[in-house]
Write a protein that holds these residues in place. Structure first.
Motif, PDB file in Angstrom:
ATOM      1  N   VAL A  46       0.834  -1.209   0.000  1.00 51.07           N
ATOM      2  CA  VAL A  46       0.000   0.000   0.000  1.00 51.07           C
ATOM      3  C   VAL A  46       0.869   1.259   0.000  1.00 51.07           C
ATOM      4  O   VAL A  46       0.571   2.239  -0.688  1.00 51.07           O
ATOM      5  CB  VAL A  46      -0.970  -0.017   1.210  1.00 51.07           C
ATOM      6  N   LYS A  47       1.971   1.254   0.730  1.00 57.72           N
ATOM      7  CA  LYS A  47       2.850   2.432   0.784  1.00 57.72           C
ATOM      8  C   LYS A  47       3.776   2.539  -0.421  1.00 57.72           C
ATOM      9  O   LYS A  47       4.327   3.605  -0.687  1.00 57.72           O
ATOM     10  CB  LYS A  47       3.759   2.350   2.034  1.00 57.72           C
ATOM     11  N   GLY A  48       3.985   1.418  -1.122  1.00 60.43           N
ATOM     12  CA  GLY A  48       4.990   1.392  -2.180  1.00 60.43           C
ATOM     13  C   GLY A  48       6.382   1.464  -1.571  1.00 60.43           C
ATOM     14  O   GLY A  48       7.293   2.102  -2.112  1.00 60.43           O
ATOM     15  N   PRO A 132       4.214   1.878   9.974  1.00 63.37           N
ATOM     16  CA  PRO A 132       4.991   3.026   9.502  1.00 63.37           C
ATOM     17  C   PRO A 132       4.052   4.224   9.401  1.00 63.37           C
ATOM     18  O   PRO A 132       2.844   4.079   9.609  1.00 63.37           O
ATOM     19  CB  PRO A 132       5.428   2.585   8.101  1.00 63.37           C
ATOM     20  N   SER A 133       4.582   5.395   9.090  1.00 64.77           N
ATOM     21  CA  SER A 133       3.716   6.538   8.846  1.00 64.77           C
ATOM     22  C   SER A 133       2.819   6.224   7.639  1.00 64.77           C
ATOM     23  O   SER A 133       3.252   5.568   6.697  1.00 64.77           O
ATOM     24  CB  SER A 133       4.552   7.783   8.590  1.00 64.77           C
ATOM     25  N   ALA A 134       1.566   6.696   7.689  1.00 66.15           N
ATOM     26  CA  ALA A 134       0.554   6.292   6.702  1.00 66.15           C
ATOM     27  C   ALA A 134       0.554   7.200   5.469  1.00 66.15           C
ATOM     28  O   ALA A 134      -0.479   7.760   5.099  1.00 66.15           O
ATOM     29  CB  ALA A 134      -0.819   6.272   7.361  1.00 66.15           C
ATOM     30  N   ASN A 135       1.711   7.330   4.829  1.00 64.62           N
ATOM     31  CA  ASN A 135       1.833   8.137   3.612  1.00 64.62           C
ATOM     32  C   ASN A 135       2.440   7.258   2.521  1.00 64.62           C
ATOM     33  O   ASN A 135       3.171   6.321   2.832  1.00 64.62           O
ATOM     34  CB  ASN A 135       2.766   9.335   3.860  1.00 64.62           C
ATOM     35  N   PRO A 136       2.171   7.586   1.247  1.00 66.93           N
ATOM     36  CA  PRO A 136       2.901   6.886   0.194  1.00 66.93           C
ATOM     37  C   PRO A 136       4.402   7.107   0.407  1.00 66.93           C
ATOM     38  O   PRO A 136       4.808   8.178   0.874  1.00 66.93           O
ATOM     39  CB  PRO A 136       2.419   7.562  -1.091  1.00 66.93           C
ATOM     40  N   VAL A 140       5.042  13.389   2.286  1.00 67.74           N
ATOM     41  CA  VAL A 140       4.914  14.017   3.598  1.00 67.74           C
ATOM     42  C   VAL A 140       4.069  13.130   4.541  1.00 67.74           C
ATOM     43  O   VAL A 140       3.039  12.608   4.130  1.00 67.74           O
ATOM     44  CB  VAL A 140       4.205  15.383   3.428  1.00 67.74           C
ATOM     45  N   SER A 141       4.486  12.997   5.799  1.00 67.48           N
ATOM     46  CA  SER A 141       3.737  12.183   6.764  1.00 67.48           C
ATOM     47  C   SER A 141       2.378  12.822   7.071  1.00 67.48           C
ATOM     48  O   SER A 141       2.235  14.039   7.020  1.00 67.48           O
ATOM     49  CB  SER A 141       4.525  12.044   8.064  1.00 67.48           C
ATOM     50  N   PRO A 142       1.374  11.991   7.411  1.00 70.72           N
ATOM     51  CA  PRO A 142       0.032  12.501   7.702  1.00 70.72           C
ATOM     52  C   PRO A 142      -0.141  12.858   9.173  1.00 70.72           C
ATOM     53  O   PRO A 142       0.224  12.080  10.049  1.00 70.72           O
ATOM     54  CB  PRO A 142      -0.866  11.321   7.342  1.00 70.72           C
ATOM     55  N   ARG A 224      15.806  11.778  -0.293  1.00 74.32           N
ATOM     56  CA  ARG A 224      14.597  12.588  -0.403  1.00 74.32           C
ATOM     57  C   ARG A 224      13.509  11.887   0.413  1.00 74.32           C
ATOM     58  O   ARG A 224      13.357  10.676   0.380  1.00 74.32           O
ATOM     59  CB  ARG A 224      14.179  12.638  -1.877  1.00 74.32           C
ATOM     60  N   HIS A 225      12.752  12.666   1.183  1.00 73.38           N
ATOM     61  CA  HIS A 225      11.753  12.081   2.075  1.00 73.38           C
ATOM     62  C   HIS A 225      10.820  13.201   2.497  1.00 73.38           C
ATOM     63  O   HIS A 225      11.180  14.355   2.397  1.00 73.38           O
ATOM     64  CB  HIS A 225      12.486  11.525   3.296  1.00 73.38           C
ATOM     65  N   TYR A 226       9.651  12.880   2.979  1.00 73.43           N
ATOM     66  CA  TYR A 226       8.720  13.895   3.477  1.00 73.43           C
ATOM     67  C   TYR A 226       8.451  14.968   2.416  1.00 73.43           C
ATOM     68  O   TYR A 226       8.242  16.133   2.736  1.00 73.43           O
ATOM     69  CB  TYR A 226       9.256  14.590   4.739  1.00 73.43           C
TER      70      TYR A 226
END
Ligand code: TXA
Ligand code: MG
Length: 330
Positions: A46-48, A132-136, A140-142, A224-226
């Motif tokens: 789901v997150k890839g 994990p944080s629920a973002n692709p 950016v984290s939700p 690269r992140h967030y």
């Protein structure tokens, strides 16, 4: 649906090997039964997210940590002092924890979140939750339920509404898999000095630091992140000489400051001004950061400029997130 029915539904989804969006005090998590390999695999899909990137395991008690990891006195001293709260502790894992959770590593990161809904779910479910944080991956984290619903709503069983996250950036990670050699692996809401005070010894930091230029940061080799989709550039904390201008003029640009700006500020057409906190309070900045980046990313800006925080205390963790968000390297 009443609150109790919602909780019962979430527990049923977890029991059946499904995923839920789970509020915590830091950011929303994408949670599954940590002891169910197939359920955990769905998180990565789901997150890839690459299978080698380990997940944090959330627990309701120290006893639950002892079931899945080899703990020790120093680690438990931190748990007693900082849990529930935004501290993840890396320990050697036990064999009962499926290796997909830890990306094949012999260690596992564990934490007890400080959110009433997360604690209620963890206690009632009775098993640890990988989340994990629920973002692709890399986005950016939700920090609000709606962020999770917008991006992953059709891919998860349900998203529990827990209000805006009160902390707003991800937990500090300390590696205590070797009790003699504590290492901070991610900056966060709990500062290394607070950990040192509790442990009674120095703590190393092994962080991948981005490279800087003088005024504007040109991201180096860091991950690269967030990151929003809109180009993002940072400017130095307290800059007084920056030009608030829009070079292209075809679309607007956004300038984001740490604190409220004087109305006398001279601003060109096509430039919108925002701030993260009225008075520049770092806790407020952390709480608002990801939600504002998401909001501006959904608006039609050509570019977002963000002022760095003062590099003190929580400001260092905020700057770490900003530097990764602005990074152009993969
Ligand atoms: O605040 C948080 O920690 C949030 C909420 C949902 O609890 N979770 C979170 O998870 O930020 P995630 O997956 O987005 O970030 C976890 C980080 C990753 O960078 C991962 O590589 C690292 O923790 N990590 C997890 N287990 C590890 C381990 N055994 N060794 C080293 N790093 C680990
Ligand atoms: Mg994350």
């Amino acid at each position: 649906m009443s609150g109790q029915e919602t909780i019962q539904d979430a527990l049923r989804i977890l029991k059946e090997g499904g995923l839920i969006g789970l509020p915590t005090e830091t950011v929303y998590g994408l949670a599954a039964n940590a002891l169910d390999k197939e359920a955990v695999k769905k998180i990565f899909n789901v997150k890839g997210r690459p299978l080698i990137d380990p997940l944090i395991v959330h627990v309701a008690s120290i006893a639950q940590v002892q079931e899945i990891a080899h703990t020790h006195a120093l680690a438990e001293a931190l748990m007693k002092n900082f849990w529930p709260g935004p501290l993840t502790i890396i320990l050697k894992k036990k064999a009962c924890l499926p290796s997909i959770v830890t990306g094949g590593l012999a260690t596992v990161g564990v934490r007890m979140p400080d959110h009433p809904i997360a604690i209620e779910i963890l206690k009632a479910f009775g098993k640890p939750l990988a989340a994990p944080s629920a973002n692709p991956f890399k986005y950016v984290s939700p920090t609000q339920a709606k962020h999770v619903k917008q991006q992953l709503g059709d891919k998860v069983g349900m998203v529990l509404e827990g209000g805006p996250c009160k902390v707003g950036i991800e937990s500090t990670i300390i590696d205590l898999s070797d009790a003699k050699n504590p290492i901070v692996r991610r900056l966060g809401p709990i500062e290394p000095t607070a950990l040192e005070a509790q442990l009674g010894k120095p703590v190393k930091s092994l962080l991948h630091k981005p490279k800087h230029e003088k005024v504007f940061i040109s991201p180096g080799q860091m991950d690269r992140h967030y990151s929003p989709h809109t180009p993002l550039e940072l400017f130095k904390s307290g800059s007084t000489s920056i030009d608030l201008k829009n070079e292209k003029q075809t679309k607007k640009v956004a300038y984001v400051f740490q604190r409220r700006q004087a109305t006398a500020l001279k601003v060109q057409n096509g430039v919108d001004i925002y701030w993260l906190s009225e008075g520049g309070d770092l806790k407020e900045v952390a709480k608002n950061l990801f939600a504002l980046i998401r909001r501006l990313d959904d608006a039609d800006y050509a570019k977002i400029f963000i002022e760095q925080a003062e590099a003190e205390g929580l400001g260092k963790a905020i700057n770490d997130r900003l530097e990764r968000a602005a990074s152009k390297s993969p």
